[in-house]
Design a protein around this motif. Structure first.
Motif, PDB file in Angstrom:
ATOM      1  N   PRO A 565       0.816  -1.228   0.000  1.00 24.36           N
ATOM      2  CA  PRO A 565       0.000   0.000   0.000  1.00 24.36           C
ATOM      3  C   PRO A 565       0.844   1.270   0.000  1.00 24.36           C
ATOM      4  N   ASP A 566       2.141   1.141   0.312  1.00 28.16           N
ATOM      5  CA  ASP A 566       3.012   2.315   0.330  1.00 28.16           C
ATOM      6  C   ASP A 566       3.674   2.582  -1.016  1.00 28.16           C
ATOM      7  N   SER A 567       3.448   1.704  -1.987  1.00 30.92           N
ATOM      8  CA  SER A 567       4.098   1.889  -3.283  1.00 30.92           C
ATOM      9  C   SER A 567       3.535   3.117  -3.993  1.00 30.92           C
ATOM     10  N   VAL A 568       4.365   3.714  -4.828  1.00 35.32           N
ATOM     11  CA  VAL A 568       3.991   4.939  -5.539  1.00 35.32           C
ATOM     12  C   VAL A 568       3.584   4.583  -6.962  1.00 35.32           C
ATOM     13  N   LEU A 569       2.405   5.030  -7.346  1.00 33.62           N
ATOM     14  CA  LEU A 569       1.910   4.776  -8.704  1.00 33.62           C
ATOM     15  C   LEU A 569       2.376   5.887  -9.623  1.00 33.62           C
ATOM     16  N   ASP A 570       3.087   5.528 -10.690  1.00 41.57           N
ATOM     17  CA  ASP A 570       3.497   6.555 -11.649  1.00 41.57           C
ATOM     18  C   ASP A 570       2.723   6.448 -12.955  1.00 41.57           C
ATOM     19  N   ARG A 571       1.655   5.635 -12.939  1.00 38.84           N
ATOM     20  CA  ARG A 571       0.824   5.499 -14.147  1.00 38.84           C
ATOM     21  C   ARG A 571      -0.577   6.032 -13.824  1.00 38.84           C
ATOM     22  N   PRO A 572      -0.882   7.273 -14.211  1.00 39.95           N
ATOM     23  CA  PRO A 572      -2.223   7.809 -13.925  1.00 39.95           C
ATOM     24  C   PRO A 572      -3.290   7.066 -14.718  1.00 39.95           C
ATOM     25  N   SER A 573      -4.510   7.094 -14.212  1.00 39.18           N
ATOM     26  CA  SER A 573      -5.620   6.437 -14.894  1.00 39.18           C
ATOM     27  C   SER A 573      -6.723   7.442 -15.159  1.00 39.18           C
ATOM     28  N   GLN A 574      -7.226   7.421 -16.402  1.00 32.59           N
ATOM     29  CA  GLN A 574      -8.330   8.325 -16.745  1.00 32.59           C
ATOM     30  C   GLN A 574      -9.590   7.977 -15.971  1.00 32.59           C
ATOM     31  N   PHE A 575      -9.633   6.752 -15.402  1.00 31.01           N
ATOM     32  CA  PHE A 575     -10.814   6.316 -14.656  1.00 31.01           C
ATOM     33  C   PHE A 575     -10.595   6.409 -13.140  1.00 31.01           C
ATOM     34  N   ASN A 576      -9.433   6.999 -12.733  1.00 34.52           N
ATOM     35  CA  ASN A 576      -9.128   7.196 -11.302  1.00 34.52           C
ATOM     36  C   ASN A 576      -9.180   5.900 -10.496  1.00 34.52           C
ATOM     37  N   TYR A 577      -8.813   4.809 -11.168  1.00 29.80           N
ATOM     38  CA  TYR A 577      -8.769   3.506 -10.515  1.00 29.80           C
ATOM     39  C   TYR A 577     -10.076   3.155  -9.800  1.00 29.80           C
ATOM     40  N   THR A 578     -11.161   3.381 -10.511  1.00 31.36           N
ATOM     41  CA  THR A 578     -12.454   2.814 -10.107  1.00 31.36           C
ATOM     42  C   THR A 578     -12.961   1.977 -11.281  1.00 31.36           C
ATOM     43  N   TRP A 579     -13.760   0.996 -10.964  1.00 23.64           N
ATOM     44  CA  TRP A 579     -14.231   0.043 -11.963  1.00 23.64           C
ATOM     45  C   TRP A 579     -15.750  -0.091 -11.885  1.00 23.64           C
ATOM     46  N   PHE A 580     -16.373  -0.534 -12.952  1.00 22.75           N
ATOM     47  CA  PHE A 580     -17.765  -0.970 -12.907  1.00 22.75           C
ATOM     48  C   PHE A 580     -17.711  -2.464 -12.549  1.00 22.75           C
ATOM     49  N   VAL A 581     -18.106  -2.795 -11.329  1.00 21.88           N
ATOM     50  CA  VAL A 581     -17.850  -4.127 -10.777  1.00 21.88           C
ATOM     51  C   VAL A 581     -19.134  -4.949 -10.718  1.00 21.88           C
ATOM     52  N   PRO A 582     -19.204  -6.059 -11.464  1.00 20.05           N
ATOM     53  CA  PRO A 582     -20.368  -6.955 -11.353  1.00 20.05           C
ATOM     54  C   PRO A 582     -20.167  -7.907 -10.177  1.00 20.05           C
ATOM     55  N   ILE A 583     -21.012  -7.802  -9.166  1.00 22.45           N
ATOM     56  CA  ILE A 583     -20.829  -8.591  -7.951  1.00 22.45           C
ATOM     57  C   ILE A 583     -21.966  -9.599  -7.801  1.00 22.45           C
ATOM     58  N   LYS A 584     -21.619 -10.870  -7.901  1.00 23.94           N
ATOM     59  CA  LYS A 584     -22.579 -11.923  -7.568  1.00 23.94           C
ATOM     60  C   LYS A 584     -22.350 -12.283  -6.112  1.00 23.94           C
ATOM     61  N   TRP A 585     -23.457 -12.382  -5.339  1.00 22.28           N
ATOM     62  CA  TRP A 585     -23.295 -12.604  -3.900  1.00 22.28           C
ATOM     63  C   TRP A 585     -24.467 -13.415  -3.353  1.00 22.28           C
ATOM     64  N   MET A 586     -24.254 -13.931  -2.163  1.00 20.87           N
ATOM     65  CA  MET A 586     -25.309 -14.684  -1.495  1.00 20.87           C
ATOM     66  C   MET A 586     -25.139 -14.496   0.005  1.00 20.87           C
ATOM     67  N   LYS A 587     -26.210 -14.789   0.725  1.00 26.21           N
ATOM     68  CA  LYS A 587     -26.120 -14.793   2.190  1.00 26.21           C
ATOM     69  C   LYS A 587     -26.937 -15.945   2.726  1.00 26.21           C
ATOM     70  N   THR A 588     -26.836 -16.185   3.986  1.00 22.30           N
ATOM     71  CA  THR A 588     -27.483 -17.342   4.600  1.00 22.30           C
ATOM     72  C   THR A 588     -28.923 -17.475   4.139  1.00 22.30           C
ATOM     73  N   GLY A 589     -29.226 -18.615   3.525  1.00 25.58           N
ATOM     74  CA  GLY A 589     -30.605 -18.916   3.145  1.00 25.58           C
ATOM     75  C   GLY A 589     -31.132 -18.149   1.962  1.00 25.58           C
ATOM     76  N   VAL A 590     -30.286 -17.330   1.293  1.00 27.84           N
ATOM     77  CA  VAL A 590     -30.747 -16.524   0.165  1.00 27.84           C
ATOM     78  C   VAL A 590     -29.974 -16.935  -1.074  1.00 27.84           C
ATOM     79  N   GLU A 591     -30.694 -17.146  -2.177  1.00 26.98           N
ATOM     80  CA  GLU A 591     -30.045 -17.546  -3.428  1.00 26.98           C
ATOM     81  C   GLU A 591     -29.132 -16.432  -3.950  1.00 26.98           C
ATOM     82  N   GLN A 592     -28.262 -16.801  -4.859  1.00 25.55           N
ATOM     83  CA  GLN A 592     -27.303 -15.866  -5.454  1.00 25.55           C
ATOM     84  C   GLN A 592     -28.008 -14.696  -6.122  1.00 25.55           C
ATOM     85  N   GLN A 593     -27.470 -13.506  -5.919  1.00 23.17           N
ATOM     86  CA  GLN A 593     -27.994 -12.295  -6.533  1.00 23.17           C
ATOM     87  C   GLN A 593     -26.849 -11.558  -7.222  1.00 23.17           C
ATOM     88  N   GLN A 594     -27.193 -10.575  -8.060  1.00 25.08           N
ATOM     89  CA  GLN A 594     -26.145  -9.775  -8.706  1.00 25.08           C
ATOM     90  C   GLN A 594     -26.411  -8.305  -8.484  1.00 25.08           C
TER      91      GLN A 594
END
Length: 962
Positions: A565-594
């Motif tokens: 986490p202390d490393s220095v990034l010298d490659r800037p990103s036009q997206f500011n290092y955020t992503w559109f993240v598709p998350i499939k998830w589940m919890k106790t007794g509940v089927e998978q959701q997205q």
């Protein structure tokens, strides 16, 4: 049959007419050229037409020949190439080949320069120039004013007295001589011994920039053309190329009795996919796929002992699968696959003639292991996927290499699963690609999947693109894309893309266009942004996010995950290092959701739980991201693992372990929390979670096996592995049977290997007794093929010079490549420093260790705690030699740097590494340049991690091993 192939027939007809016209011109020219050549002595100097030093060209970047990319003035249409490799050395002891080439070029932009690639070829002089240029049809070719070779950019430059006309076509004719060297590049020499007779094979490897070593050509992937190939060869050999052989004739040329083999014209294709082979190999064949001829070629003894049968059996089904998957017919008349004794890459997807290392194609029904069989299935599946994705439709430039390799690395699992449906092989992508590339992509020195064209210019930079990011991250993000689009929509888009751009070139945005069309043409299909907008964030910026879920509030956040986490990034990103993240998830007794996470934070998800309920995100590990939780949920998941681990899927159990260990290294969670994920392993019997844990614990072993921590670690791991060892001992009836499950056979290896190295009672004696039995009767090996790698390594580690020398004798006499490979790896396990030093010296002698195996052998030795400093010193002392032999463009060279630096974790070792870099700047690092920067970054992170965690880790292992 896809409509695209009807188009190709019309295109092919036009090219054929043009080629015939060219051929008539060439035949007429050849008579004149022969007379011209008689006036000019053909010599083998440094590359100039008259045998003198090439005309020096001062470096001026403004000149087109000083740039690495071809000008856009000319495009090739077709080539007529004739090659004659000599399989016996000349009077000077050198092996060589001769050839002639006539390339039809079309002028698309007015120019008085003809620039074409040529490297290490000695070109025949025609009236003082390197080539002859004639017009085709009504065109008149300008006279050649001057010609010269540019060594730096590997160009032949032909300066004309006037300009070529736009729209006109011309024929450039050259004759040349090149060395048939043993350098594994271009047209090269492979040697082997059979029945005491030394034999020579002329074979080729053109990817990425080696076709120019074989004949003058426009050696860029977008410069596609039709190739008409003729090979002159000894009458007791067979010649192969991309197309089907259409004629053979015995002849006498220059007083030598030869055979001349001609091949059908290829489809329009790139130079890097060409293949030329002359050997005395034999084949087995099949025509089960709609009369498509499928052949497996290898050494006669390998074919006679049925080592090609398995590859032949899976090739047909895999080709059938891809024809259905892509909705596009295999476009060639035959599919040849050949196993070569010397081959630097694992395999190469030459269109119609795929080349392999013997270990990647040959399977012995008695001596080969389940792992060997899986390797063959997945490698064949990978290469055959390229027949469409890469060969039929090709990248425009090497900056988009991931499009080729990432796609093949993803669908290889689908093709292999079709061929071997009982293996559950699709789950292995998590270990082999996703977790593997996470380790590289979490570094500040990583790079995006798709780089800017200007970042990839030189041959070394191109070779450097053949890395884990291109292959494994490419596979991971395409798998994620397929998951959120659904497989039917994904394949619909892929099919449209392939059929639209068949025989052409593309950039990655073309793929996004066709996938977006598939989305829009699918009723009810919805994604939150376009495919472009979603995927550009995954391909145009490096790295990936860690998604943190707080089950107390239900909020979810993302952040760029960096191992340090202390490393220095010298490659800037036009997206500011955020992503559109598709998350499939589940919890106790509940089927998978997205749910889609579209910004840094989202609090509108029903992930809030309490009591004993738990949340698990990234189900099926479908997404390319890591997952962190609040501490309460971590403890609930750990409790679930300890009480009912099978409530979670196999790959999600592996994911929890891998995420936890890496989050701890990044200081996001406590190191002891990560270690706690391994406590349930005494109850785990499945391979993938165990393998995930062992790979992560291997980092602890590498960091601590020279310190007091190792003793406590050993006691803990011994305690955890003992139940697995006893489990396999029981189900195999005291090691006399083979486990029935495919992955169980792998986990049996883990059980024995770790048990022996951690000192489980009875393990060492078992290994040594098996190996001793073999030593007493070398003609009967009692060790099951599945266990050989583990047994050889452990027995040689326990033993001394007698065990090592026996392995060496067996290695030299091995007739099966995979058996030789196991022995070669096993010999690196000895604890005797003098044996390891002797073995390191062997890597410099190709008669002892083949060139293709030299760098991996050094890597194996560095894996050994005794061998690591020896290998490190060896590489530093001989860097100039190793770089000259392997470093400029070798795809595997970066692995050497990774291998010898894995254990470095002290300030002194970091200074040594920095000095190594400084001392060798004048030599260079070639395709290992990025690997060296990553080694420095990882060593810096290791130093900090050890300092911060050593005391905690020692206490934890001491407490848990009681």
């Amino acid at each position: 049959m896809g409509k695209v192939y009807y188009v190709s027939k019309h295109v092919g007809l036009g090219l054929l007419v043009l080629a015939v016209t060219a051929l008539v011109t060439i035949i007429a020219l050849s008579i004149a050229y022969d007379k011209e050549r008689a006036k000019n002595q053909d010599t083998l100097g440094d590359g100039a037409a008259d045998g003198t030093t090439p005309v020096p060209t001062p470096f001026t970047p403004k000149e087109p020949w000083d740039r690495y990319r071809l000008p856009v003035s000319l495009v090739p249409v077709s080539y007529n190439v004739t090659l004659w490799p000599r399989l016996k050395p000349g009077a000077d002891g050198m092996y060589f080949f001769t050839g002639k080439s006539a390339v039809v070029v079309r002028c698309v932009k007015e120019t008085d320069l003809l620039i074409i690639h040529s490297n290490k070829l000695n070109l025949t002089s025609f009236n003082g120039h390197h080539a002859v240029l004639t017009g085709l049809g009504q065109a008149t070719a300008p006279a050649i004013q001057n010609s010269w070779l540019v060594v730096k950019t590997e160009f032949l430059v032909i300066q004309l007295r006037s300009r070529l006309s736009v729209g006109a076509s011309y024929v450039l004719y050259t004759e040349f001589k090149g060395e048939l060297a043993d350098d594994l590049e271009g047209f090269y020499r492979s040697e082997y011994t059979e029945d005491g007779v030394r034999k020579v094979v002329a074979t080729s490897q053109m990817q990425a920039t080696y076709a120019r070593k074989t004949f003058p050509c426009f050696d860029e992937p977008a410069m596609k053309a039709v190739f008409n190939v003729t090979i002159i060869h000894d009458q007791d050999t067979v010649a192969l190329s991309n197309g089907m052989e259409i004629g053979t004739a015995d002849s006498v040329i220059d007083g030598v009795s030869v055979r001349v083999t001609t091949f059908e014209p290829t489809e329009r294709m790139s130079t890097y996919l060409l293949a030329f082979i002359v050997s005395d190999f034999v084949n087995i064949k099949s025509t089960q796929n709609k009369n498509l001829l499928i052949r497996i070629w290898a050494r006669r003894k390998a074919i006679d002992s049925r080592q090609g049968d398995y590859a032949l059996n899976v090739t047909g089904p895999i080709l059938q699968f891809y024809e259905q998957y892509f909705n596009a017919t295999y476009p060639l008349s035959k599919s040849d696959q050949i196993a070569l004794p010397d081959f630097n890459a694992g395999a190469m997807e030459n269109w119609g003639l795929v080349t392999y290392r013997e270990t990647a194609l040959l399977f012995d029904p008695i001596m080969s292991s389940t792992g060997n069989k899986e390797t063959i299935t997945t490698v064949v599946s990978h290469e055959l996927a390229h027949m469409w994705f890469g060969n039929l439709v090709t990248l425009q430039w090497w900056n988009d290499l991931w499009l080729n390799e990432g796609f093949a690395s993803y669908v290889e699992y689908l093709g292999a699963d079709y061929a071997e449906p009982t293996w559950s092989i699709k789950d292995k992508i998590i270990l082999s690609d996703v977790h593997k590339v996470f380790a590289v992509d979490a570094l500040a020195s990583s790079h995006p999947l798709s780089r800017r064209e200007e970042e990839v210019n030189t041959p070394a930079q191109i070779s450097e693109m053949f890395n884990t990011i291109s292959y494994s991250k490419g596979a991971a993000v395409l798998r994620m894309l397929s998951e959120f689009l659904t497989e039917p929509v994904f394949t619909k888009g892929i099919s449209s893309y392939l059929n639209t751009f068949a025989f052409g070139n593309t950039v990655y945005t073309d793929l996004w266009d066709h996938l977006q069309q598939a989305v829009e043409n699918t009723p009810g299909m919805h994604i939150p942004h376009t495919v472009h907008d979603i995927m550009n964030r995954w391909t145009l910026q490096m790295g990936f996010p860690v998604v943190t879920i707080d089950t107390r509030t239900g909020s979810i956040t993302q952040k760029h995950f960096l191992l340090d986490p202390d490393s220095v990034l010298d490659r800037p990103s036009q997206f500011n290092y955020t992503w559109f993240v598709p998350i499939k998830w589940m919890k106790t007794g509940v089927e998978q959701q997205q749910h889609w996470l579209l910004q840094e934070t989202d609090s509108h998800i029903p992930m809030r739980v309490s009591g004993e309920d738990w949340v698990l995100a990234n189900t099926n590990v479908a997404g390319y991201f890591r997952v962190n939780y609040d501490l309460d949920n971590w403890h609930r998941l750990l409790s679930l693992l300890n009480t009912n681990h099978q409530a979670l899927s196999i790959i999600n159990r592996a994911q929890i372990i891998d995420d936890a260990f890496n989050l701890a290294r990044a200081k996001i969670i406590n190191t002891t929390l990560a270690l706690t994920t391994t406590k349930y392993l005494s109850k785990e019997r499945d391979y993938i979670p165990w393998e995930s844990a062992l790979r992560n614990l291997d980092y602890y072993i590498l960091m601590f096996d020279r310190t007091e921590v190792y003793g406590a670690l050993q006691l803990y791991l011994k305690k955890q592995i003992q139940p697995l060892f006893e489990h396999f001992k029981t189900i195999t009836a005291n090691w006399t049977k083979v486990p029935t499950g495919h992955t169980d056979q792998y986990n049996q290896n883990n059980a024995i290997g770790i048990a022996c190295s951690m000192g489980v009672q009875g393990c060492g004696e078992l290994i040594k007794s098996w190996y001793r039995q073999w030593m007493e009767n070398p003609h009967h090996n009692p060790i099951h093929p599945n266990l050989k790698s583990t047994v050889y390594c452990s027995a040689i580690a326990f033993g001394g010079v007698e065990e090592w020398d026996f392995a060496w004798r067996m290695f030299k006499n091995a007739t099966l490549a995979s058996e030789a490979s196991r022995l070669r790896s096993g010999m690196a396990c000895t604890k005797a420093p003098w044996l390891l030093n002797r073995y390191l010296e062997y890597t410099l002698d190709p008669t002892k260790i083949r060139k293709q195996d030299a760098t991996s052998t050094i890597h194996y030795i560095a894996r050994n705690i005794v061998g690591m400093p020896l290998a490190w010193n060896f590489v530093r002392a001989r860097w100039s030699y190793l770089f000259k032999q392997y470093g400029g463009r070798s795809f595997s060279f970066s692995g050497l740097i990774n291998g010898i630096t894995k254990r470095l974790s002290t300030e002194f070792e970091l200074q040594e590494l920095m000095k190594f870099k400084e001392d060798n700047l004048h030599v260079g690092f070639g395709s290992a340049t990025m690997a060296l920067e990553q080694a420095i970054e990882k060593t810096t992170a290791n130093i900090k991690w050890v300092a911060e965690n050593k005391a905690h880790v020692l206490k934890w292992f001491n407490d848990e091993s009681k």
